[in-house]
Write a protein that holds these residues in place. Structure first.
Motif, PDB file in Angstrom:
ATOM      1  N   LEU A 514       0.849  -1.194   0.000  1.00  0.00           N
ATOM      2  CA  LEU A 514       0.000   0.000   0.000  1.00  0.00           C
ATOM      3  C   LEU A 514       0.878   1.235   0.000  1.00  0.00           C
ATOM      4  N   PRO A 515       0.434   2.296  -0.691  1.00  0.00           N
ATOM      5  CA  PRO A 515      -0.869   2.478  -1.355  1.00  0.00           C
ATOM      6  C   PRO A 515      -0.922   1.964  -2.801  1.00  0.00           C
ATOM      7  N   GLU A 516       0.179   1.347  -3.292  1.00  0.00           N
ATOM      8  CA  GLU A 516       0.235   0.958  -4.701  1.00  0.00           C
ATOM      9  C   GLU A 516      -0.909   0.036  -5.108  1.00  0.00           C
ATOM     10  N   MET A 570      -1.634   4.995   7.803  1.00  0.00           N
ATOM     11  CA  MET A 570      -2.380   6.247   7.930  1.00  0.00           C
ATOM     12  C   MET A 570      -1.780   7.111   9.037  1.00  0.00           C
ATOM     13  N   ALA A 571      -1.456   6.501  10.177  1.00  0.00           N
ATOM     14  CA  ALA A 571      -0.895   7.266  11.294  1.00  0.00           C
ATOM     15  C   ALA A 571       0.451   7.876  10.910  1.00  0.00           C
ATOM     16  N   ASP A 576       3.248  13.322   8.720  1.00  0.00           N
ATOM     17  CA  ASP A 576       4.071  14.049   7.745  1.00  0.00           C
ATOM     18  C   ASP A 576       3.190  15.006   6.947  1.00  0.00           C
ATOM     19  N   TYR A 577       3.810  15.961   6.292  1.00  0.00           N
ATOM     20  CA  TYR A 577       3.024  16.943   5.552  1.00  0.00           C
ATOM     21  C   TYR A 577       3.499  17.095   4.107  1.00  0.00           C
ATOM     22  N   ASP A 578       4.269  16.126   3.646  1.00  0.00           N
ATOM     23  CA  ASP A 578       4.718  16.202   2.255  1.00  0.00           C
ATOM     24  C   ASP A 578       3.603  15.725   1.323  1.00  0.00           C
ATOM     25  N   GLU A 579       3.786  15.967   0.048  1.00  0.00           N
ATOM     26  CA  GLU A 579       2.746  15.682  -0.942  1.00  0.00           C
ATOM     27  C   GLU A 579       2.414  14.197  -1.012  1.00  0.00           C
ATOM     28  N   PHE A 580       3.438  13.341  -0.928  1.00  0.00           N
ATOM     29  CA  PHE A 580       3.203  11.904  -0.999  1.00  0.00           C
ATOM     30  C   PHE A 580       2.339  11.428   0.167  1.00  0.00           C
ATOM     31  N   VAL A 585      -2.894   9.394   2.310  1.00  0.00           N
ATOM     32  CA  VAL A 585      -4.078   9.487   3.184  1.00  0.00           C
ATOM     33  C   VAL A 585      -5.348   9.538   2.340  1.00  0.00           C
ATOM     34  N   CYS A 586      -5.338  10.357   1.300  1.00  0.00           N
ATOM     35  CA  CYS A 586      -6.520  10.484   0.436  1.00  0.00           C
ATOM     36  C   CYS A 586      -6.838   9.149  -0.260  1.00  0.00           C
ATOM     37  N   THR A 587      -5.801   8.421  -0.632  1.00  0.00           N
ATOM     38  CA  THR A 587      -5.993   7.142  -1.322  1.00  0.00           C
ATOM     39  C   THR A 587      -6.550   6.078  -0.377  1.00  0.00           C
ATOM     40  N   LEU A 588      -6.062   6.062   0.867  1.00  0.00           N
ATOM     41  CA  LEU A 588      -6.443   4.999   1.803  1.00  0.00           C
ATOM     42  C   LEU A 588      -7.734   5.284   2.558  1.00  0.00           C
TER      43      LEU A 588
END
Length: 610
Positions: A514-516, A570-571, A576-580, A585-588
């Motif tokens: 995950l998230p792949e 998720m935790a 973290d606050y980077d783009e990845f 988070v949005c994907t999962l």
């Protein structure tokens, strides 16, 4: 240095080259006439080395006009010598094996060498005879493997072979059969396995198509079995060339359309109709009857099947091509729409276009449009589920679906991907329902793309939902029988749960990636939730999903380990606050929601079973 001095030096060098060539050629003549064949062979070798040195000088300094002129003077001297009417035949024979190769190299320097090299080979054909020159020219073609940028080199030998075929008076089929493997292997290497300029490839295929026209001319002189055999051989050649031209020349190359027109006309002459190419043309049968063992012909005829499909596709691209081939595409489409067996055969043939990596997408687009036309909802699906003959077409349909899958994944335009998906659904709908689940399972297990696995699992879920809706409309007024709220269908069986497990608990061990793999996992969880809720509502257990052992297995081996994995990722991502991390988070998020719902449903069922 003054201009006049430079010209004087250039003139001196030209005369020096001329004098050296004349000296070697005269020496060769004297030795041959004297019967000293050993020394004459050494002299021929000396001649070839000298020509190679002149050629290397011109190639190593392509901007030098002087080097090019020296090379042209050398070839011109060879041409004057070979054309001499007083030249002894034994001298011609001694030079015939090596000179065609040597002079063909010079075409790479500049286009002005082409006519000279071709003329030299033509004089050899006249003086040595076509049968002897056929083997010599085929040997020259084979030598191309030792030459960088061989496209220009093979043009003169191909021109010569075209003339040789017309001149051969006996055993034409046998001579052509021996030459074809060499010709087609060289064409394949030059067009698909090396980087050549489009203009040079056009010259190559101009000669290749010329060879096809020459054989047509030969066929017209024959009758009966001899003519039919040569036409069958010519048909294979034409289809292989059709594939190579389509793949190597640009879709809008200036001469591509002309080549296709000529090949289409010859294909029609050989009795290869569009419908037969799509449905009944068996490359192995035709080639096997000519060449015997499959290992002997599959190398140089490796793209005949592609050529068969592309012959039809070019008819869709250009009305002029279809007219030249004397074909009515509307009638062909109607025939395929109304005949399921022929449609399956056509699908199996057209997959060659989609799986051909070298082909431009413009041609693949026409193939997708044609497939969409013959697999839409209005076609006749009259397969008898009790009949076993259709099962022989399933491997071909599966490989066709694999090719369509690749189009969905790699098509450059959204609209083309959308059409490819419509073709995928159309082909699947055309497969008997008793085989459809097996085909979808095979597609899932032979796919690495998470998104495509998700699509296939969603198609299974929709098939199951359709089966329920259809069954309810049939039995809505009938009394419910225990465990038979709707009749058995192939999709409502334990294999569906096994498919969900395949994704949620990878057979190779270890947790899912995950998230792949989130798309595939979300789809598998949705399938599991759908089956669990439906079987509960209908009070059935076709899939075995409600069995306590299966509930415990899903709970302990799939769902809880997955919850641990997802919550951990998720935790970590939320900290973290980077783009990845944000994307993760949005994907999962949707995956987490469905996962927790599945856990709740299983826990509820486990409580009820105690």
């Amino acid at each position: 240095m003054s201009v006049s001095v430079e010209r004087e030096i250039a003139s001196f060098r030209d005369s020096e080259i001329r004098n050296n060539l004349r000296r070697v050629l005269e020496s060769c003549s004297k030795l041959v006439e004297a019967g000293d064949f050993h020394e004459s062979e050494n002299t021929v070798s000396e001649l070839i080395k000298f020509l190679d040195s002149v050629y290397d000088g011109a190639v190593s300094d392509p901007d030098s006009e002087r080097a090019e002129n020296e090379a042209f003077e050398a070839i011109s001297e060879i041409h004057r010598y070979i054309c001499s009417p007083s030249l002894d035949q034994e001298v011609v024979d001694a030079l015939s094996f090596e000179l065609p190769k040597a002079v063909s190299k010079f075409v790479r320097i500049s286009s002005r060498f082409l006519d000279m090299a071709t003329s030299i080979i033509d004089h050899f054909i006249v003086k040595c005879g076509p049968r002897d020159m056929l083997s010599i020219l085929c040997n020259a073609l084979g030598y191309s493997s030792k030459i960088t940028k061989a496209a220009s080199y093979i043009v003169p030998p191909l021109s010569g072979i075209s003339k040789v075929f017309i001149s051969i008076q006996r055993r034409q089929f046998e001579q052509v059969k021996e030459a074809f493997p060499i010709i087609l292997n060289v064409l394949k290497v030059v067009s698909l396995e090396s980087e050549e300029e489009e203009e040079e490839l056009e010259d190559v295929f101009d000669r290749a198509v010329g060879i096809a026209n020459s054989i047509c001319e030969v066929c017209n002189k024959l009758e009966g079995d001899a003519k039919e055999k040569l036409q069958s051989l010519l048909g294979l050649y034409v289809l292989q060339c059709m594939a190579l031209i389509s793949a190597s020349l640009g879709y809008k190359a200036s001469r591509c359309h002309s080549f296709v027109l000529q090949l289409s006309q010859i294909s029609s002459y050989c009795g290869l109709s569009y419908l037969s190419l799509l449905t009944t043309y068996e490359v192995e049968t035709v080639a096997g009857s000519i060449f015997g063992d499959k290992d002997q012909y599959m190398g140089f005829l490796s793209h005949v099947k592609h050529g068969a499909a592309l012959s039809v596709i070019w008819g869709l691209v250009s009305e002029e091509v279809a007219y030249t081939a004397k074909e009515n595409l509307t009638a062909i489409k109607d025939e395929l729409c109304n005949n399921q067996t022929k449609r399956w055969q056509a699908i199996g043939t057209l997959k060659q276009v989609l799986s051909f990596v070298n082909l431009p997408w413009e041609l693949k687009k026409h193939a997708i449009d044609f497939l969409l036309c013959i697999t839409d909802g209005s076609i006749s699906r009259n397969c008898n589920e009790e009949h076993s003959e259709w099962s022989s077409y399933m491997p071909s349909l599966f490989s066709a679906l694999q090719a369509v899958k690749m189009a969905i994944m790699h098509a450059p335009e959204p609209e083309l991907r959308k059409k490819s998906f419509a073709v995928l659904k159309g082909v699947l709908d055309d497969i008997p329902i008793s085989q459809r689940l097996d085909i979808l399972k095979a597609l899932i297990t032979n796919t690495d793309s998470s998104s495509m696995i998700a699509i296939f699992i969603d198609l299974i879920r929709k098939e199951m939902h359709t089966a329920i809706c259809n069954s309810r409309s049939i039995v809505k007024d009938a009394p419910q029988i225990e465990n038979k709220a709707f009749p058995d269908t192939p999709f409502w069986n334990p294999e569906v749960i096994e498919l969900a497990e395949l994704v949620l608990r990878p057979p190779q061990g270890g947790p899912p990636i995950l998230p792949e793999q989130s798309d595939a996992m979300l789809s598998a969880l949705n399938l599991y939730r759908f089956v669990l809720m439906t079987e509960s509502a209908e009070k059935t257990n076709f899939t075995g999903v409600l069995s306590r052992n299966n509930l415990l297995k899903a709970y302990n081996e799939w769902l809880l380990p997955l919850r641990t994995l997802v919550t951990g990722i998720m935790a970590e991502s939320k900290s973290d606050y980077d783009e990845f991390s944000v994307d993760t988070v949005c994907t999962l998020n949707p995956l987490e929601l469905v996962l927790y719902r599945c856990i709740e449903l299983v826990e509820e069922k486990l409580k009820q079973s105690t």
